[in-house]
Structures are given as structure tokens and as C-alpha cells.
Scaffold this motif. Sequence first.
Motif, short mmCIF file in Angstrom:
data_model
loop_
_atom_site.label_atom_id
_atom_site.label_comp_id
_atom_site.label_asym_id
_atom_site.label_seq_id
_atom_site.Cartn_x
_atom_site.Cartn_y
_atom_site.Cartn_z
N CYS A 97 23.85 9.11 27.09
CA CYS A 97 22.65 8.55 27.38
C CYS A 97 22.17 7.15 26.83
CB CYS A 97 21.52 9.69 26.74
SG CYS A 97 21.71 11.56 27.52
N THR A 110 11.11 14.95 27.99
CA THR A 110 12.10 14.45 27.58
C THR A 110 12.04 13.49 26.27
OG1 THR A 110 11.58 12.14 28.68
CG2 THR A 110 12.88 13.70 29.96
N LEU A 145 20.10 5.42 29.26
CA LEU A 145 20.66 5.51 30.45
C LEU A 145 20.80 6.65 31.32
CD1 LEU A 145 23.97 3.99 29.00
CD2 LEU A 145 22.32 2.70 30.56
N HIS A 146 20.27 7.77 30.59
CA HIS A 146 19.97 9.29 31.20
C HIS A 146 18.99 9.99 30.24
CE1 HIS A 146 20.99 13.29 32.49
NE2 HIS A 146 21.31 12.92 33.54
N HIS A 172 26.11 14.04 29.11
CA HIS A 172 25.80 12.49 29.91
C HIS A 172 25.83 11.74 28.74
CE1 HIS A 172 24.76 13.62 33.93
NE2 HIS A 172 24.16 14.68 33.35
#
Length: 170
Positions: free
Chosen positions: A107, A28, A65-66, A105
Amino acid sequence: MRDYKFCRETFVVKTSIVLPPDTNNYGTLFGGKLMAYIDDVAAISAMKHARNNIVTASTDSVDFLHPIYRGNSVCLEAYVTYTGRTSMEVFVKVIAEDLLSGERHICAMSFLTMVAIDEHGKPTPVPKIVPETEEEKHLYETAKERAEIRKKRKKASEERVKRYGPKLPW
């Protein structure tokens, strides 16, 4: 030059693909890399508004958040939401997209305070900002609440500096 600008005139979009060197061991996007992107896009938005050099005065918390995965695109949208005499609040929204599935999304979201400076590094006045859309109007109307929170946070930071200062702990 007008003494005001519309939020849309400060709108900036930055899109990048997340490559392997941009990621941690979980695949990520590094949080620090995203924070640098946020500061970069906010600075561009503020400079478009002020048409001066700027400095970052503060960044509100950035809540991840994501996750943003390797191979995703990461899109940052920014615009000035409020102005003081020399300062500007800039809203940044971060959206990740899986380029294969199209799934998107939000994020992260953040607010940054930028200050316009002149050629001598001194704060210089900026035009007023004029919101038009419902989102812009809401962010404009709630900006003073965020500013109060920032002032309290800064005061608490200054108190911690006095208490813990630059002295060594031993």
C-alpha cells in the motif's frame, strides 16, 4: 560494540488491525494514522541500529498505492538501508491484508532519515550498515541518489521559507 551492523539486525515489524476509529468516511485508514505508524516503526528500527535516541530529519513522499480498509491488517516492515556519520536512512514497506480472503497488497513505501542524538540532543555517530540480501544491496547502492534528491528538496523548502516566511499575508 562493533562499528557495524547488518540490515537484518535493524528489522522491525508492526502489525495492527484497522478498526472503525482509524478510518475516514470511506472506510479506509486515515493517511495521517498510517504516516504516524511509518514514523514509529522507522524510529524503532533506527534506535535498534544506533542504540541512542533519534529524531526524524525527513520523510520522503508517501504515495498511497492501495487503500487499507476497515477490518484489514496493516503490516509495516522497516530496516536501516544506509548510514552517514550520524544519520540513517530507514526503508518502510506497508502491506495490507484482507484477513478473510488472505489477499495482500503493498500500500505504501517510504524512506525516512533519522539522526541519532546524545543525552544533550546533539548528533552522535552511528555504526555503519552492512547489506546482505539483493534487496538490501540495491537499496544501499541507490541511497546516495535519494540523499541528493532530499538535499535539493530541503534547499527548495528553505528558499520557500525565506520567500514566504512567517509573515502574515495581509
